[in-house]
Design a protein around this motif. Structure first.
Motif, short mmCIF file in Angstrom:
data_model
loop_
_atom_site.label_atom_id
_atom_site.label_comp_id
_atom_site.label_asym_id
_atom_site.label_seq_id
_atom_site.Cartn_x
_atom_site.Cartn_y
_atom_site.Cartn_z
N ASP A 40 42.22 38.86 40.15
CA ASP A 40 41.39 37.97 39.35
C ASP A 40 40.65 37.06 40.32
N GLN A 75 37.53 40.53 37.10
CA GLN A 75 38.74 41.21 37.53
C GLN A 75 38.43 42.63 38.00
N ARG A 128 45.73 44.45 40.55
CA ARG A 128 44.60 43.80 39.91
C ARG A 128 44.36 42.45 40.57
N TRP A 139 52.44 43.16 33.69
CA TRP A 139 52.10 43.05 35.10
C TRP A 139 52.86 41.86 35.69
N HIS A 176 48.93 50.52 39.83
CA HIS A 176 47.72 49.76 40.14
C HIS A 176 48.01 48.32 40.57
N GLN A 234 40.47 46.32 39.24
CA GLN A 234 41.74 47.03 39.22
C GLN A 234 41.63 48.24 40.13
#
Length: 451
Positions: free
Chosen positions: A32, A17, A30, A47, A28, A19
């Motif tokens: 994956d 991951q 993110r 999130w 932010h 960020q």
């Protein structure tokens, strides 16, 4: 065995991951890379998934955990970089694609580099690694997929560049850089810190003066690392925040303590407003609630008091040159008078200068010609041989260049020998220059000077 598998799983999760913040965004995102999901941070304690993307050429083992990631908008797509690795990624939200662009192999020399986008070109300046900081200026070539050298490092510019000591002022199209001491002296605030600017229009470094260290120390700063936003330096490592405006050459100190305005929290700037990202951490929540504080730059300045100049301007170049020339003439005259009065020993040799050669040049050339043909002199060695080793750093460069120019002009005018002293890039380190006596004139000079 169970413990080993658990540790492996945690490590893999950390690498899978990344960020980051997008330009002009306060919260932010993110990604994956395992399942291709992209998430956005919310003010509340969680999130939200905002979409799926295709990951192209992403190697999870190349992603360092907890990396600081920079982002830029270039040609209507987002470019992400990981300083210290040379890695460059493209996030294309139209194509829903996350792709690695670079072919970087060498890494580890540009942690803390100043990175910015200008006219759809991505630049990276300086940084540190392996206990050394540098001043290398590079740009990312989207054609070759490599970081390419933009300029050969100049002796007229800062020796060390880091994001803690400057940045790119987009409004003025100027690089604003504080040159700090070598890393092994970085904590010594008694050493000089010099201020430079470089306009993209002229592509030349301009030394503005030495940072007003005495004033910064008096204001309580214990470290000169700063945050560069909106063309201004924000120093937070003291009892009160200090703001430096290099354009006006002014230092201001905040009259009040703003508890959230410190180096522990992320700062960002948008439309002349300063935003402070404050995670409200507590033991019960994995994802903390977020608090965003904001204040306009002008408001911040109005809450501050003017304290003095940011940098101390150097003496005019002409004045330094005339003073150095006068000193050389007086010194040469004194030596000549002393030698004329002093009885000469039978075994004592003298260096007879050629008529019209700059003062001190004969002794300097004699010392150079005692070294073998093709010998490369470092800038420091050359300067010490000239007798300028005790001068201030900026003065050294001025008088060294003046003497070299005088020597080359003399031998061209009198003997039609062009460039008897030449400067070239060092073979072992392309960032530095060395000086040589031109091999084609080496023997001629020895005969002329009776070496």
């Amino acid at each position: 065995m169970v413990l080993i598998l658990l540790l492996f799983s945690i490590s893999f999760q950390a690498y899978s991951q990344i960020q980051f913040k997008l330009p002009n965004d306060i919260l932010h995102y993110r990604i994956d890379v395992n399942d291709g999901t992209i998430w956005k941070e919310r003010i509340s304690q969680n999130w939200i998934e905002v979409g799926k993307i295709v990951c192209d050429g992403i190697v999870t083992s190349d992603l360092p955990p907890n990396a600081v990631i920079n982002s830029f908008l270039i040609d209507r797509t987002y470019i992400l970089t990981i300083p210290g690795t040379g890695q460059v990624y493209q996030l294309n939200q139209i194509k829903n694609q996350f792709k690695r662009l670079d072919k970087t192999f060498y890494r580890g020399f540009n942690f803390g580099a100043i990175q910015f986008a200008r006219n759809d070109t991505l630049y990276s300046l300086g940084g540190n690694g392996f206990w050394h900081a540098n001043n290398i200026e590079t740009y990312f070539s989207f054609k070759s997929k490599e970081w390419e050298l933009k300029n050969i490092p100049s002796e007229l510019g800062p020796r060390f560049i880091k994001s803690d000591f400057g940045g790119f002022d987009a409004k003025r199209d100027v690089l604003s850089i504080i040159e700090f001491p070598a890393l092994y002296h970085e904590g010594d605030i008694s050493r000089p810190y010099r201020y430079f600017e470089k306009s993209f229009k002229s592509n030349q470094w301009d030394y503005k003066g030495d940072i007003n260290i005495d004033l910064l120390v008096k204001l309580g700063l214990t470290n000169f690392e700063s945050i560069f936003l909106n063309g201004k330096y924000i120093f937070t490592k003291g009892p009160f925040v200090v703001i430096a405006d290099p354009v006006q050459n002014e230092i201001y100190q905040l009259n009040y303590v703003l508890s959230n305005l410190n180096f522990y929290y992320e700062l960002s700037e948008r439309n002349n407003w300063l935003y402070i990202y404050v995670p409200d951490k507590n033991e019960n929540n994995v994802f903390p609630a977020i608090k965003i504080d904001s204040i306009s730059i002008e408001k911040l300045k109005s809450l501050s008091t003017y304290k003095g100049p940011f940098y101390i301007k150097p003496y005019p170049t002409d004045l330094i040159g005339y003073g150095a020339a006068a000193l050389l003439i007086l010194t040469a005259g004194g030596i000549y008078a002393y030698r004329k009065r002093k009885p000469r020993k039978a075994n004592e040799s003298s260096i007879e200068p050629l008529d019209g050669l700059p003062a001190g040049a004969s002794e300097f050339l004699h010392a150079c010609l005692k070294h073998p043909q093709g010998h490369a002199f470092s800038s420091q060695h050359f300067t010490e041989m000239m007798g300028y080793g005790s001068y201030a750093y900026e003065t050294q460069r001025q008088v060294r260049a003046k003497l070299i120019k005088g020597i080359n002009s003399y031998f061209w005018a009198h003997y039609r020998l062009d460039d008897v002293i030449i400067r070239q890039t060092a073979n072992d380190d392309k960032r530095f220059s060395v000086y040589l006596i031109a091999e084609s004139h080496y023997d001629t000079l020895k005969k002329l000077l009776n070496v």
